[in-house]
Write a protein that holds these residues in place. Structure first.
Motif, PDB file in Angstrom:
ATOM      1  N   ARG A 218       0.767  -1.072  -0.132  1.00  0.00           N
ATOM      2  CA  ARG A 218      -0.027   0.113   0.017  1.00  0.00           C
ATOM      3  C   ARG A 218       0.906   1.090   0.028  1.00  0.00           C
ATOM      4  O   ARG A 218       1.776   1.303   1.007  1.00  0.00           O
ATOM      5  CB  ARG A 218      -0.841   0.143   1.193  1.00  0.00           C
ATOM      6  CG  ARG A 218      -2.101   1.156   1.053  1.00  0.00           C
ATOM      7  CD  ARG A 218      -2.801   1.045   2.229  1.00  0.00           C
ATOM      8  NE  ARG A 218      -3.667  -0.451   2.235  1.00  0.00           N
ATOM      9  CZ  ARG A 218      -3.837  -1.437   2.972  1.00  0.00           C
ATOM     10  NH1 ARG A 218      -3.351  -1.144   3.999  1.00  0.00           N
ATOM     11  NH2 ARG A 218      -4.555  -2.413   2.733  1.00  0.00           N
ATOM     12  N   VAL A 219       0.920   2.009  -1.017  1.00  0.00           N
ATOM     13  CA  VAL A 219       1.551   3.011  -1.264  1.00  0.00           C
ATOM     14  C   VAL A 219       1.154   4.531  -1.601  1.00  0.00           C
ATOM     15  O   VAL A 219      -0.450   4.576  -1.677  1.00  0.00           O
ATOM     16  CB  VAL A 219       2.661   2.963  -2.406  1.00  0.00           C
ATOM     17  CG1 VAL A 219       3.465   1.639  -1.979  1.00  0.00           C
ATOM     18  CG2 VAL A 219       1.811   2.728  -3.756  1.00  0.00           C
ATOM     19  N   THR A 220       1.728   5.858  -1.376  1.00  0.00           N
ATOM     20  CA  THR A 220       1.097   6.798  -1.697  1.00  0.00           C
ATOM     21  C   THR A 220       1.800   7.276  -3.054  1.00  0.00           C
ATOM     22  O   THR A 220       2.663   6.900  -3.368  1.00  0.00           O
ATOM     23  CB  THR A 220       1.589   7.903  -0.818  1.00  0.00           C
ATOM     24  OG1 THR A 220       3.027   7.789  -0.839  1.00  0.00           O
ATOM     25  CG2 THR A 220       1.042   7.781   0.504  1.00  0.00           C
ATOM     26  N   ASP A 221       0.877   7.900  -3.939  1.00  0.00           N
ATOM     27  CA  ASP A 221       1.526   8.603  -5.301  1.00  0.00           C
ATOM     28  C   ASP A 221       1.724   7.608  -6.180  1.00  0.00           C
ATOM     29  O   ASP A 221       2.734   7.753  -6.887  1.00  0.00           O
ATOM     30  CB  ASP A 221       2.710   9.339  -4.711  1.00  0.00           C
ATOM     31  CG  ASP A 221       2.778  10.494  -5.968  1.00  0.00           C
ATOM     32  OD1 ASP A 221       1.737  10.853  -6.690  1.00  0.00           O
ATOM     33  OD2 ASP A 221       3.876  10.844  -6.102  1.00  0.00           O
ATOM     34  N   ALA A 222       0.901   6.548  -6.525  1.00  0.00           N
ATOM     35  CA  ALA A 222       1.252   5.580  -7.574  1.00  0.00           C
ATOM     36  C   ALA A 222       0.643   6.110  -8.658  1.00  0.00           C
ATOM     37  O   ALA A 222      -0.286   6.663  -8.849  1.00  0.00           O
ATOM     38  CB  ALA A 222       0.450   4.196  -7.096  1.00  0.00           C
ATOM     39  N   TYR A 223       1.146   5.383  -9.957  1.00  0.00           N
ATOM     40  CA  TYR A 223       0.683   5.880 -11.178  1.00  0.00           C
ATOM     41  C   TYR A 223       0.417   4.428 -12.070  1.00  0.00           C
ATOM     42  O   TYR A 223       1.363   3.564 -11.938  1.00  0.00           O
ATOM     43  CB  TYR A 223       1.694   6.772 -11.853  1.00  0.00           C
ATOM     44  CG  TYR A 223       1.494   8.040 -11.348  1.00  0.00           C
ATOM     45  CD1 TYR A 223       0.631   9.107 -11.931  1.00  0.00           C
ATOM     46  CD2 TYR A 223       2.127   8.366 -10.413  1.00  0.00           C
ATOM     47  CE1 TYR A 223       0.600  10.393 -11.400  1.00  0.00           C
ATOM     48  CE2 TYR A 223       2.257   9.656  -9.582  1.00  0.00           C
ATOM     49  CZ  TYR A 223       1.322  10.456 -10.137  1.00  0.00           C
ATOM     50  OH  TYR A 223       1.376  12.087  -9.793  1.00  0.00           O
ATOM     51  N   ARG A 224      -0.624   4.339 -13.064  1.00  0.00           N
ATOM     52  CA  ARG A 224      -0.546   3.684 -14.143  1.00  0.00           C
ATOM     53  C   ARG A 224      -0.028   4.228 -15.309  1.00  0.00           C
ATOM     54  O   ARG A 224      -0.595   5.138 -15.528  1.00  0.00           O
ATOM     55  CB  ARG A 224      -2.042   3.053 -14.300  1.00  0.00           C
ATOM     56  CG  ARG A 224      -2.526   2.164 -13.126  1.00  0.00           C
ATOM     57  CD  ARG A 224      -4.023   1.981 -13.192  1.00  0.00           C
ATOM     58  NE  ARG A 224      -4.284   1.520 -14.558  1.00  0.00           N
ATOM     59  CZ  ARG A 224      -4.293  -0.022 -14.888  1.00  0.00           C
ATOM     60  NH1 ARG A 224      -3.924  -0.828 -13.840  1.00  0.00           N
ATOM     61  NH2 ARG A 224      -4.684  -0.482 -15.856  1.00  0.00           N
ATOM     62  N   ILE A 225       0.992   3.485 -15.967  1.00  0.00           N
ATOM     63  CA  ILE A 225       1.373   3.941 -17.241  1.00  0.00           C
ATOM     64  C   ILE A 225       0.634   3.281 -18.393  1.00  0.00           C
ATOM     65  O   ILE A 225       0.639   2.276 -18.620  1.00  0.00           O
ATOM     66  CB  ILE A 225       3.027   3.815 -17.525  1.00  0.00           C
ATOM     67  CG1 ILE A 225       3.599   4.119 -16.118  1.00  0.00           C
ATOM     68  CG2 ILE A 225       3.347   4.314 -18.564  1.00  0.00           C
ATOM     69  CD1 ILE A 225       3.590   5.736 -15.955  1.00  0.00           C
ATOM     70  N   THR A 226      -0.124   4.272 -19.223  1.00  0.00           N
ATOM     71  CA  THR A 226      -1.037   3.639 -20.127  1.00  0.00           C
ATOM     72  C   THR A 226      -0.588   4.155 -21.439  1.00  0.00           C
ATOM     73  O   THR A 226       0.121   4.951 -21.662  1.00  0.00           O
ATOM     74  CB  THR A 226      -2.498   4.130 -19.947  1.00  0.00           C
ATOM     75  OG1 THR A 226      -2.591   5.709 -19.787  1.00  0.00           O
ATOM     76  CG2 THR A 226      -2.929   3.940 -18.628  1.00  0.00           C
ATOM     77  N   GLY A 227      -1.014   3.334 -22.480  1.00  0.00           N
ATOM     78  CA  GLY A 227      -0.969   3.815 -23.894  1.00  0.00           C
ATOM     79  C   GLY A 227       0.529   3.129 -24.598  1.00  0.00           C
ATOM     80  O   GLY A 227       0.694   3.319 -25.678  1.00  0.00           O
ATOM     81  N   LEU A 228       0.845   2.293 -23.883  1.00  0.00           N
ATOM     82  CA  LEU A 228       2.049   1.444 -24.313  1.00  0.00           C
ATOM     83  C   LEU A 228       1.858  -0.204 -24.634  1.00  0.00           C
ATOM     84  O   LEU A 228       2.476  -0.747 -25.599  1.00  0.00           O
ATOM     85  CB  LEU A 228       3.285   1.591 -23.291  1.00  0.00           C
ATOM     86  CG  LEU A 228       4.156   2.892 -23.096  1.00  0.00           C
ATOM     87  CD1 LEU A 228       4.975   2.945 -22.060  1.00  0.00           C
ATOM     88  CD2 LEU A 228       4.523   3.572 -24.617  1.00  0.00           C
TER      89      LEU A 228
END
Length: 238
Positions: A218-228
């Protein structure tokens, strides 16, 4: 948030640990300050006086790092010299056992507030060009850069993270899914931000899985990298 993604590979890497002026030990992944040097080499930024670091002032550039293969280390004997230049017959060379990351494969995610710098790096990566030779920590360890593409980072509450984790963003480690044998390690004293004077202003502890597997957390400030690809990468920037 647009993000440039590329792979960094080579036969060996050596990123000297910063807590000693001379050490044979290496970090398993490149510190963020070392990646600033890599970006500057691609872009051809001025090295004199470490002026390239003015293009990466604290808060202007964010990166994420993913291990694409397990961390493996070799120890090789290297002859170290006390001075640069032509070899003199009176010099004593010191055989030193040094540690190297064996066949490293890192995936680097890059974003920057300066749109002009971002666009220039994107253009060079797309064309497979670099002003200076990219290296993996020290000058004779030549690196290979493979452009993956440009994605979009979308804020998320992911609990399975593909990248390494800066410890400040870690709220809680979670039990891994059945069948996943994680080998977590914490590595301290990473240089994250640095002034042109080479004074480190921000240090960070990094949590990673030695096998390159995702980390359940469980983390803060996670991102999903889409479009690849169909499966979005889940990363933490720092």
């Amino acid at each position: 948030m647009p993000v440039l993604v590329f792979d960094l590979t080579g036969p060996f890497a050596h990123y000297k640990k910063i807590f000693a002026t001379t050490t044979a030990l290496t970090y398993p992944i490149p510190p963020k300050s070392s990646l600033y040097g890599l970006f500057a080499a691609i872009l051809g930024l001025e090295k004199e006086g470490n002026n390239y670091l003015n293009s990466f002032r604290e808060g202007s550039c964010r990166v994420a790092i993913r291990l694409m293969r397990p961390v493996a280390v070799q120890r090789l004997t290297i002859n170290l010299r006390p001075s640069f230049g032509a070899l003199r017959g009176t010099e004593n060379r010191k055989p030193t056992l040094m540690e190297f990351v064996d066949r490293p494969h890192y995936r680097i995610y890059f974003t920057h507030r300066d749109e002009e710098l971002y666009g220039k790096l994107k253009d060079l990566l797309e064309r497979g060009q670099s002003f200076y030779t990219p290296t993996l920590g020290i000058a004779n360890l030549i690196g290979q850069i493979t452009y993956v593409g440009e994605g979009k980072a979308e804020s998320s509450r992911e609990e399975d993270i593909d990248s390494v984790l800066p410890k400040r963003a870690l709220e809680k480690l979670l039990p891994p899914p059945p069948g996943r044998n994680t080998r977590l390690m914490e590595v301290g004293q990473y240089a994250v931000e640095m002034l042109p004077s080479r004074d480190v202003t921000v240090r960070e502890n990094i949590v990673l899985d030695r096998g390159g597997l995702p980390i359940a957390a469980r983390v803060t400030d996670a991102y999903r990298i889409t479009g690849l690809s169909e499966n979005a990468d889940r990363v933490l920037f720092f």
